[in-house]
Design a protein around this motif. Sequence first.
Motif, PDB file in Angstrom:
ATOM      1  N   CYS A   1      32.511 -34.024  34.637  1.00 56.84           N
ATOM      2  CA  CYS A   1      31.366 -34.324  35.495  1.00 56.84           C
ATOM      3  C   CYS A   1      31.791 -34.019  36.926  1.00 56.84           C
ATOM      4  N   GLY A   2      30.897 -34.199  37.868  1.00 53.97           N
ATOM      5  CA  GLY A   2      31.233 -33.905  39.247  1.00 53.97           C
ATOM      6  C   GLY A   2      30.366 -34.691  40.205  1.00 53.97           C
ATOM      7  N   LEU A   3      30.631 -34.502  41.473  1.00 47.40           N
ATOM      8  CA  LEU A   3      29.857 -35.123  42.556  1.00 47.40           C
ATOM      9  C   LEU A   3      29.441 -34.048  43.536  1.00 47.40           C
ATOM     10  N   THR A   4      28.265 -34.221  44.079  1.00 49.21           N
ATOM     11  CA  THR A   4      27.822 -33.332  45.150  1.00 49.21           C
ATOM     12  C   THR A   4      26.768 -34.064  45.976  1.00 49.21           C
ATOM     13  N   ILE A   5      26.406 -33.470  47.082  1.00 51.61           N
ATOM     14  CA  ILE A   5      25.325 -33.982  47.921  1.00 51.61           C
ATOM     15  C   ILE A   5      24.239 -32.923  47.937  1.00 51.61           C
ATOM     16  N   ASN A   6      22.997 -33.367  47.684  1.00 51.25           N
ATOM     17  CA  ASN A   6      21.901 -32.411  47.680  1.00 51.25           C
ATOM     18  C   ASN A   6      20.596 -33.154  47.886  1.00 51.25           C
ATOM     19  N   GLU A   7      19.503 -32.464  47.673  1.00 51.64           N
ATOM     20  CA  GLU A   7      18.125 -32.940  47.890  1.00 51.64           C
ATOM     21  C   GLU A   7      17.873 -34.306  47.234  1.00 51.64           C
ATOM     22  N   ASN A   8      17.395 -35.255  48.029  1.00 54.94           N
ATOM     23  CA  ASN A   8      17.133 -36.592  47.491  1.00 54.94           C
ATOM     24  C   ASN A   8      15.655 -36.881  47.268  1.00 54.94           C
ATOM     25  N   TYR A   9      14.785 -35.931  47.514  1.00 50.13           N
ATOM     26  CA  TYR A   9      13.353 -36.199  47.456  1.00 50.13           C
ATOM     27  C   TYR A   9      12.690 -35.656  46.190  1.00 50.13           C
ATOM     28  N   ASP A  10      12.731 -34.355  46.023  1.00 48.93           N
ATOM     29  CA  ASP A  10      12.008 -33.723  44.914  1.00 48.93           C
ATOM     30  C   ASP A  10      12.885 -33.669  43.664  1.00 48.93           C
ATOM     31  N   PRO A  11      12.519 -34.384  42.594  1.00 48.36           N
ATOM     32  CA  PRO A  11      13.329 -34.381  41.371  1.00 48.36           C
ATOM     33  C   PRO A  11      13.410 -33.011  40.703  1.00 48.36           C
ATOM     34  N   ASP A  12      12.520 -32.098  41.051  1.00 51.41           N
ATOM     35  CA  ASP A  12      12.595 -30.744  40.503  1.00 51.41           C
ATOM     36  C   ASP A  12      13.925 -30.078  40.860  1.00 51.41           C
ATOM     37  N   VAL A  13      14.487 -30.428  42.007  1.00 47.12           N
ATOM     38  CA  VAL A  13      15.774 -29.851  42.412  1.00 47.12           C
ATOM     39  C   VAL A  13      16.839 -30.214  41.385  1.00 47.12           C
ATOM     40  N   ARG A  14      16.861 -31.460  40.945  1.00 49.52           N
ATOM     41  CA  ARG A  14      17.865 -31.891  39.971  1.00 49.52           C
ATOM     42  C   ARG A  14      17.692 -31.149  38.642  1.00 49.52           C
ATOM     43  N   GLY A  15      16.464 -30.971  38.209  1.00 49.47           N
ATOM     44  CA  GLY A  15      16.209 -30.206  36.988  1.00 49.47           C
ATOM     45  C   GLY A  15      16.607 -28.750  37.132  1.00 49.47           C
ATOM     46  N   ASP A  16      16.298 -28.172  38.286  1.00 50.41           N
ATOM     47  CA  ASP A  16      16.671 -26.777  38.532  1.00 50.41           C
ATOM     48  C   ASP A  16      18.192 -26.614  38.581  1.00 50.41           C
ATOM     49  N   MET A  17      18.892 -27.572  39.181  1.00 53.32           N
ATOM     50  CA  MET A  17      20.355 -27.507  39.222  1.00 53.32           C
ATOM     51  C   MET A  17      20.919 -27.509  37.808  1.00 53.32           C
ATOM     52  N   GLU A  18      20.385 -28.360  36.946  1.00 57.28           N
ATOM     53  CA  GLU A  18      20.825 -28.400  35.550  1.00 57.28           C
ATOM     54  C   GLU A  18      20.598 -27.035  34.895  1.00 57.28           C
ATOM     55  N   SER A  19      19.439 -26.432  35.097  1.00 55.96           N
ATOM     56  CA  SER A  19      19.138 -25.124  34.510  1.00 55.96           C
ATOM     57  C   SER A  19      20.079 -24.041  35.036  1.00 55.96           C
ATOM     58  N   ILE A  20      20.334 -24.067  36.325  1.00 54.39           N
ATOM     59  CA  ILE A  20      21.223 -23.070  36.932  1.00 54.39           C
ATOM     60  C   ILE A  20      22.627 -23.178  36.348  1.00 54.39           C
ATOM     61  N   PHE A  21      23.173 -24.391  36.288  1.00 53.04           N
ATOM     62  CA  PHE A  21      24.529 -24.575  35.765  1.00 53.04           C
ATOM     63  C   PHE A  21      24.606 -24.189  34.285  1.00 53.04           C
ATOM     64  N   ASN A  22      23.573 -24.529  33.513  1.00 51.98           N
ATOM     65  CA  ASN A  22      23.571 -24.153  32.095  1.00 51.98           C
ATOM     66  C   ASN A  22      23.489 -22.636  31.920  1.00 51.98           C
TER      67      ASN A  22
END
Length: 137
Positions: free
Chosen positions: A45-66
């Motif tokens: 697992c890891g840690l990072t700092i990123n967008e805290n508002y739009d949850p789409d960013v978190r979903g997109d990050m998952e898609s990008i890493f996969n």
Amino acid sequence: MIQQIEIILKPRPRGFHLVTSEVVSQLPKLPEMGVVNIFIKHTSCGLTINENYDPDVRGDMESIFNHLVPENQPYYEHTLEGADDMPAHAKSTMCGVSISIPVTKGKLNLGTWQGIYLCEFRNDGGPRKLVVTIMGE
């Protein structure tokens, strides 16, 4: 002053999770000025700092890493712990295992749209341990 504590994050499913509130709620009183380093004691697992508002960013990050590190590749040798394990190690290396955040006026000095992410790369990673080192005056 230097202080060090350990925090345990609740288990989460695979994905990018905003954990700022969970981390802040477990911190002791912070110095007026300084820096906090947060280190995760795991290799999948890891840690990072990123967008805290739009949850789409978190979903997109998952898609990008996969997309960048897919499962079940024929060249993986480390496969005994499941299809998600070796990709999790690679993603952890890409993302990183620690972040540093300035402390100003006794609070984490994150930007308006910034939050702390737990990047969970295993399907069932379990609770995650953080070492928080607080330096300041």
